[in-house]
Design a protein around this motif. Structure first.
Motif, PDB file in Angstrom:
ATOM      1  N   ARG A 154     -30.801  55.930   6.783  1.00 24.06           N
ATOM      2  CA  ARG A 154     -29.935  55.317   7.643  1.00 24.06           C
ATOM      3  C   ARG A 154     -30.696  54.256   8.547  1.00 24.06           C
ATOM      4  NH1 ARG A 154     -28.329  60.660   6.953  1.00 24.06           N
ATOM      5  NH2 ARG A 154     -26.371  60.738   6.204  1.00 24.06           N
ATOM      6  N   THR A 155     -31.971  54.643   8.798  1.00 24.97           N
ATOM      7  CA  THR A 155     -32.756  53.876   9.691  1.00 24.97           C
ATOM      8  C   THR A 155     -33.041  52.296   9.029  1.00 24.97           C
ATOM      9  OG1 THR A 155     -33.715  55.816  10.436  1.00 24.97           O
ATOM     10  CG2 THR A 155     -35.072  53.574  10.761  1.00 24.97           C
ATOM     11  N   MET A 156     -33.224  52.465   7.531  1.00 22.91           N
ATOM     12  CA  MET A 156     -33.397  51.280   6.990  1.00 22.91           C
ATOM     13  C   MET A 156     -32.036  50.375   7.031  1.00 22.91           C
ATOM     14  SD  MET A 156     -35.610  52.662   3.833  1.00 22.91           S
ATOM     15  CE  MET A 156     -35.640  51.142   3.124  1.00 22.91           C
ATOM     16  N   GLU A 157     -30.797  50.932   6.901  1.00 20.97           N
ATOM     17  CA  GLU A 157     -29.475  50.349   6.920  1.00 20.97           C
ATOM     18  C   GLU A 157     -29.490  49.690   8.402  1.00 20.97           C
ATOM     19  OE1 GLU A 157     -25.859  49.301   6.091  1.00 20.97           O
ATOM     20  OE2 GLU A 157     -27.340  49.869   4.713  1.00 20.97           O
ATOM     21  N   ALA A 158     -29.789  50.581   9.345  1.00 21.61           N
ATOM     22  CA  ALA A 158     -29.654  49.845  10.804  1.00 21.61           C
ATOM     23  C   ALA A 158     -30.451  48.780  10.947  1.00 21.61           C
ATOM     24  CB  ALA A 158     -29.798  51.070  11.631  1.00 21.61           C
ATOM     25  N   GLU A 188     -21.352  53.697   3.893  1.00 19.04           N
ATOM     26  CA  GLU A 188     -22.234  53.103   5.198  1.00 19.04           C
ATOM     27  C   GLU A 188     -23.686  52.509   4.731  1.00 19.04           C
ATOM     28  OE1 GLU A 188     -24.018  57.644   6.061  1.00 19.04           O
ATOM     29  OE2 GLU A 188     -22.625  56.485   7.475  1.00 19.04           O
ATOM     30  N   LEU A 189     -24.002  52.350   3.549  1.00 21.34           N
ATOM     31  CA  LEU A 189     -25.221  51.785   3.314  1.00 21.34           C
ATOM     32  C   LEU A 189     -25.228  50.550   2.366  1.00 21.34           C
ATOM     33  CD1 LEU A 189     -26.938  55.284   2.098  1.00 21.34           C
ATOM     34  CD2 LEU A 189     -27.025  54.241   4.362  1.00 21.34           C
ATOM     35  N   GLY A 190     -23.986  49.978   2.591  1.00 19.69           N
ATOM     36  CA  GLY A 190     -23.720  48.700   1.991  1.00 19.69           C
ATOM     37  C   GLY A 190     -25.151  47.567   2.101  1.00 19.69           C
ATOM     38  N   HIS A 191     -25.674  47.443   3.282  1.00 18.21           N
ATOM     39  CA  HIS A 191     -26.981  46.613   3.478  1.00 18.21           C
ATOM     40  C   HIS A 191     -28.122  46.926   2.516  1.00 18.21           C
ATOM     41  CE1 HIS A 191     -24.474  45.550   7.091  1.00 18.21           C
ATOM     42  NE2 HIS A 191     -25.013  44.234   6.693  1.00 18.21           N
ATOM     43  N   LEU A 192     -28.288  48.530   2.603  1.00 20.89           N
ATOM     44  CA  LEU A 192     -29.457  48.779   1.781  1.00 20.89           C
ATOM     45  C   LEU A 192     -29.154  48.737   0.308  1.00 20.89           C
ATOM     46  CD1 LEU A 192     -31.965  50.459   1.645  1.00 20.89           C
ATOM     47  CD2 LEU A 192     -30.793  52.476   1.912  1.00 20.89           C
ATOM     48  N   ARG A 193     -28.079  48.887  -0.040  1.00 17.29           N
ATOM     49  CA  ARG A 193     -27.630  48.851  -1.552  1.00 17.29           C
ATOM     50  C   ARG A 193     -27.777  47.227  -1.845  1.00 17.29           C
ATOM     51  NH1 ARG A 193     -22.836  47.332  -4.448  1.00 17.29           N
ATOM     52  NH2 ARG A 193     -22.546  48.491  -6.372  1.00 17.29           N
ATOM     53  N   ALA A 194     -27.438  46.161  -1.296  1.00 13.03           N
ATOM     54  CA  ALA A 194     -27.538  45.005  -1.543  1.00 13.03           C
ATOM     55  C   ALA A 194     -29.178  44.589  -1.377  1.00 13.03           C
ATOM     56  CB  ALA A 194     -26.661  44.002  -0.330  1.00 13.03           C
ATOM     57  N   ALA A 195     -29.789  45.125  -0.548  1.00 12.40           N
ATOM     58  CA  ALA A 195     -31.074  44.887  -0.649  1.00 12.40           C
ATOM     59  C   ALA A 195     -32.088  45.136  -1.892  1.00 12.40           C
ATOM     60  CB  ALA A 195     -31.851  45.380   0.659  1.00 12.40           C
ATOM     61  N   LEU A 196     -31.533  46.522  -2.164  1.00 11.73           N
ATOM     62  CA  LEU A 196     -32.107  47.147  -3.399  1.00 11.73           C
ATOM     63  C   LEU A 196     -31.951  46.489  -4.564  1.00 11.73           C
ATOM     64  CD1 LEU A 196     -33.940  49.616  -4.381  1.00 11.73           C
ATOM     65  CD2 LEU A 196     -32.033  50.996  -4.509  1.00 11.73           C
ATOM     66  N   ILE A 197     -30.492  46.015  -4.860  1.00 15.94           N
ATOM     67  CA  ILE A 197     -30.108  45.329  -6.235  1.00 15.94           C
ATOM     68  C   ILE A 197     -30.668  44.023  -6.139  1.00 15.94           C
ATOM     69  CG2 ILE A 197     -28.289  44.423  -7.190  1.00 15.94           C
ATOM     70  CD1 ILE A 197     -26.597  46.927  -6.425  1.00 15.94           C
ATOM     71  N   GLY A 198     -30.507  43.186  -4.761  1.00 13.00           N
ATOM     72  CA  GLY A 198     -31.111  41.885  -4.922  1.00 13.00           C
ATOM     73  C   GLY A 198     -32.457  41.863  -5.108  1.00 13.00           C
ATOM     74  N   MET A 199     -33.582  42.596  -4.662  1.00 13.41           N
ATOM     75  CA  MET A 199     -34.738  42.700  -4.643  1.00 13.41           C
ATOM     76  C   MET A 199     -35.192  42.840  -6.193  1.00 13.41           C
ATOM     77  SD  MET A 199     -36.499  41.258  -2.226  1.00 13.41           S
ATOM     78  CE  MET A 199     -38.295  41.989  -2.464  1.00 13.41           C
ATOM     79  N   ARG A 251     -30.432  42.495  11.291  1.00 18.89           N
ATOM     80  CA  ARG A 251     -31.176  41.297  11.181  1.00 18.89           C
ATOM     81  C   ARG A 251     -30.276  40.343   9.781  1.00 18.89           C
ATOM     82  NH1 ARG A 251     -34.396  44.786  13.150  1.00 18.89           N
ATOM     83  NH2 ARG A 251     -35.922  44.137  14.392  1.00 18.89           N
ATOM     84  N   PRO A 252     -29.231  39.945  10.155  1.00 18.23           N
ATOM     85  CA  PRO A 252     -28.254  39.204   9.209  1.00 18.23           C
ATOM     86  C   PRO A 252     -28.883  37.944   8.734  1.00 18.23           C
ATOM     87  CG  PRO A 252     -27.345  39.128  11.222  1.00 18.23           C
ATOM     88  CD  PRO A 252     -28.309  39.984  11.393  1.00 18.23           C
ATOM     89  N   PHE A 253     -29.796  37.244   9.578  1.00 21.27           N
ATOM     90  CA  PHE A 253     -30.255  35.872   9.309  1.00 21.27           C
ATOM     91  C   PHE A 253     -31.744  36.096   8.897  1.00 21.27           C
ATOM     92  CE2 PHE A 253     -27.128  35.093  12.595  1.00 21.27           C
ATOM     93  CZ  PHE A 253     -26.228  34.219  11.703  1.00 21.27           C
ATOM     94  N   GLU A 254     -32.276  37.145   8.735  1.00 13.62           N
ATOM     95  CA  GLU A 254     -33.886  37.435   8.388  1.00 13.62           C
ATOM     96  C   GLU A 254     -33.845  37.926   7.044  1.00 13.62           C
ATOM     97  OE1 GLU A 254     -35.597  39.202  11.561  1.00 13.62           O
ATOM     98  OE2 GLU A 254     -34.742  38.012  13.038  1.00 13.62           O
ATOM     99  N   ARG A 255     -32.910  38.335   6.379  1.00 16.00           N
ATOM    100  CA  ARG A 255     -32.748  39.175   5.084  1.00 16.00           C
ATOM    101  C   ARG A 255     -32.819  38.191   3.863  1.00 16.00           C
ATOM    102  NH1 ARG A 255     -28.357  42.144   7.196  1.00 16.00           N
ATOM    103  NH2 ARG A 255     -27.049  40.759   5.672  1.00 16.00           N
ATOM    104  N   GLY A 256     -32.422  37.022   3.911  1.00 18.38           N
ATOM    105  CA  GLY A 256     -32.475  35.871   2.661  1.00 18.38           C
ATOM    106  C   GLY A 256     -33.824  35.618   2.398  1.00 18.38           C
ATOM    107  N   PRO A 257     -34.691  35.126   3.195  1.00 23.51           N
ATOM    108  CA  PRO A 257     -35.809  34.626   2.680  1.00 23.51           C
ATOM    109  C   PRO A 257     -36.629  35.677   1.914  1.00 23.51           C
ATOM    110  CG  PRO A 257     -35.540  33.863   5.054  1.00 23.51           C
ATOM    111  CD  PRO A 257     -34.552  34.938   4.748  1.00 23.51           C
TER     112      PRO A 257
END
Length: 744
Positions: A31-35, A90-101, A40-46
């Motif tokens: 949950r901490t990682m998700e928050a 509630e972990l949508g960003h963490l899911r996207a980060a794990l799949i994307g990376m 940081r919506p503009f810092e994840r992409g790079p």
């Protein structure tokens, strides 16, 4: 009231409660990682581009296909794990980060694996003197070295299919008909692409593999022109004519540098000028890269938009930023083609075109997301570039500029609009100096890892050199070329010469300062990864969380400070040996030329700025025609080294006796089994399997070139040596018996 069971055990209960709280905290880490990611919506992409680069690096570090496949399997498993996370939860960003990376890591590994399989060309197995016939693809004049470099795809005797070879032709043997497209026949001495001479040295074999280059060498005798090239337009001929024209208008060292700026031809730059520019931190000015391309495009953009704004008919009907961006793009592409369209230049113009697109669309051109897009484009086309210093230094410097200039302290420093002009000018100059310092600090780990050296005064020198080059010298060169069409370019070329004389004076003055260059022994890959990871974390995030970057950076600095200089360096063929620690200079087994690659590689890997002194000239060594022996005291222990330097046979009983008294024996030939030193026998048989060695006598650690190469196609180990049996008989007459005083 009866006491409860828990009352007498209050302290253990408190301990259990704290343990439970820690477990709950760990379980809520997701949950901490998700928050963290959500904020940081503009810092994840790079970081997706970073993941692609990490995948490429993992392919290079892992030894072979089984490990590469295992890495891809791990990435697939991680991506599959991400798919198990509820997409609506509630972990949508963490899911996207794990799949994307996971996808980007796997894509990076696959990209360079596929390119290696498609373009990789195994080098020839051994040195050869052959006759070859083929088509000349490229020629490059290197006036400073009195040679012409030819690139030929030729049918080579003894090889079934045509090979791409690069040959050095002396200036005296050059002919007018040796141009691109001509078919030639010649005799040449070919060598396989050289692996690193020492652990941490430049890996030419890897670079040649991705260029499809099978051999390099020198021509032997005259070159016969079989079929002349067809008449027509040739980029290289046009480039050479432009360089000759510039050098004709401006003589001496300024003329050679002006020709490099105009056409990309660096071959005529004097060696001492190039070394001074390197030691002063200005060598990036000599190769056409992002700085030059950006200056040309920016000049075309602003000149177009200013001139067209003076014409009301156009200014009122055309969107000027869009038109100026198109003109700047065209000029940038033309300049890239004119200067040879080398990979660094193409990489730079690709990034510049993205910046122009952002300007035309009204977007922020100084964006880390835009830079990540450019990096991803480059890595898709040239994934091997990630492993070299050019890519790393180019993008590291731009990341440093963007991250520093967009940081809150930098913006606050420049936001004082109520101050006077002189104060604002002073702030901008201070900001320019601070930016230079930030760039130098970010490039220092890369420079130390690849070149074992880093400049100290480069930031201050670049504050003067970069504006001098981009604002004065390059526009004057363009003006001189334009005025030459009317025969009026002499004043402009005079001004170009004065500006370049100032640049050269600055380079030589800075390079001559005490401590201008810091030399360090080879940095390990783990230490380099700590620096790169920390710097990327510092640049790509914002806020207080970026301060975590100083933990890996501090660990990297500690590891770098604790790195010991190798006591003994042995080249891959055993022919060259360097010994450190006995004097400020490096002791070498055989004398080497001052400007040779061997001398430079030995000094760089030793982290020394002194000279290379022949071992036989040092009073602490004992040398005869066949061997040199030396005693080294390291860590309170004495080590005896015996090094072969002759070619004659030595009586086996005498050789065995000398080997038995030595801890380490080094030879550029195979030694008989009777030679048994106490610690290590580094003869041709062993070095053929290990490559060059870096020996630390205190720790007993022996680093080899082979341990960094794995099963990649560009590194070829010879088959295990099977010694030939020899019939018993008298000692051959040619056998030499060493001096008794030496063997005792």
């Amino acid at each position: 009231m009866l006491p409860t069971v828990a009352q007498p055990l209050g302290e253990p209960a408190t301990w259990r409660t704290r343990l439970w709280d820690k477990l709950v905290s760990l379980s809520s880490m997701h949950r901490t990682m998700e928050a963290f990611l959500a904020g940081r919506p503009f810092e994840r992409g790079p970081w997706l581009a970073v993941g692609f680069g990490i995948g490429i690096a993992c392919w290079a570090v892992l030894p072979g296909p089984w490990q590469w496949a295992g890495f891809l399997a791990l990435c697939g498993a991680a991506g599959a794990g991400g798919l198990l996370i509820d997409v609506e939860g509630e972990l949508g960003h963490l899911r996207a980060a794990l799949i994307g990376m996971s996808l980007m890591l796997a894509a990076g590994c696959l990209a360079i694996w596929i390119k290696s399989a498609l373009v990789g060309e195994p080098g020839i197995a051994r040195p050869e003197v052959v006759t070859l016939q083929g088509r000349l693809l490229d020629r490059q004049v290197e006036g400073a070295r009195d040679r012409v470099r030819l690139l030929i795809r030729a049918q080579v005797e003894g090889h079934a299919k045509p090979l791409l070879v690069r040959l050095n032709l002396p200036d005296a043997a050059d002919q007018p008909g040796l141009v691109e497209g001509a078919e030639v026949r010649l005799r040449a001495r070919l060598m396989p692409p050289a692996p690193p001479m020492l652990p941490g040295s430049y890996d030419f074999a890897r670079a040649a593999w991705f260029q499809g280059l099978a051999a390099t060498g020198n021509t032997v005798g005259p070159v016969r022109l079989v079929t002349p090239a067809q008449e027509g337009w040739s980029l290289r001929q046009w480039q050479q004519r432009l360089a000759d024209h510039v050098r004709a208008r401006l003589s001496g060292s300024p003329g050679t540098i002006a020709a490099a700026f105009a056409s990309g031809d660096r071959g005529a730059i004097a060696q001492d000028d190039e070394e001074a520019m390197r030691d002063a931190g200005l060598t990036h000015l000599l190769s056409i890269s992002g700085l030059h391309v950006s200056a040309v495009i920016a000049g075309a953009y602003f000149l177009t938009i200013r001139l067209l704004a003076l014409i009301p008919f156009i200014a009122l009907r055309v969107r000027l930023p869009l038109l100026a961006a198109g003109v700047g793009a065209g000029v940038g592409v033309f300049y890239t083609v004119l200067t040879g369209a080398e990979v660094p230049t193409v990489r730079s113009v690709a990034g510049s075109l993205l910046v122009l697109t952002a300007l035309a669309l009204g977007r922020d051109p100084l964006s880390l997301r835009l830079l990540a897009t450019a990096a991803l484009f480059v890595m898709l086309l040239w994934p091997e570039g990630v492993l070299g210093p050019s890519f790393q230094m180019s993008f590291a410097s731009v990341i440093a500029i963007v991250a520093f200039s967009t940081s809150a302290p930098a913006k606050a420093f420049l936001s004082q609009s109520h101050e006077g002009r002189l104060t604002r000018l002073g702030r901008h100059l201070a900001m320019l100096l601070l930016t230079g310092i930030v760039i130098e600090l970010s490039l220092m780990p890369i420079s130390l890892f690849h070149f074992h050296r880093a400049g100290i005064y480069g930031a201050a020198a670049n504050v003067i050199a970069i504006p001098l080059t981009t604002v004065l010298t390059m526009p004057l060169i363009a003006l001189g070329l334009a005025l030459d069409l009317f025969g009026l370019g002499a004043p402009a070329w005079w001004a170009v010469g004065k500006s370049l004389e100032l640049l050269l004076w600055l380079a030589h003055a800075v390079a001559a300062q005490p401590g201008a260059v810091t030399m360090m022994p080879g940095m390990g890959a783990g230490t380099f990864a700590l620096f790169v990871g920390g710097l990327l974390w510092l640049a790509l995030w914002s806020g207080r969380v970026r301060l975590w970057a100083f933990a890996p950076i501090a660990l990297g600095m500690l590891a770098l400070l604790l790195t010991r200089t190798p006591d003994v360096l042995v080249s891959g063929d055993g022919h060259h040996v360097g010994i450190t620690g006995e004097r400020p200079d490096l002791l070498v087994l055989r004398a080497v030329r001052e400007e040779s690659f061997t001398r430079t590689a030995l000094l760089e890997n030793a982290g020394m700025t002194g000279d290379a002194v022949a071992l036989e000239d040092w009073p602490g060594a004992r040398c005869n025609q066949d061997f040199c022996a030396i005693s080294l005291v390291r860590g309170g222990r004495r080590f005896e080294l015996l090094m072969a330097r002759g070619r004659d046979l030595v009586a086996i009983p005498v050789l065995a006796s000398a080997c038995a008294r030595a801890d380490i024996v080094i030879a550029d030939r195979r030694l008989p089994a009777a030679c048994k030193p106490r610690l290590l026998k580094a003869d041709r048989a062993l070095l053929g399997q290990t490559g060059g060695l870096a020996i630390d006598l205190v720790s007993g650690r022996v680093r080899t070139v082979a341990e960094t190469q794995g099963e990649h196609g560009w590194f070829r180990r010879p088959p295990p040596y099977a010694p030939r049996t020899r019939q018993a008989g008298p000692t051959p007459a040619s056998t030499r018996v060493p001096d008794p005083a030496f063997t005792q």
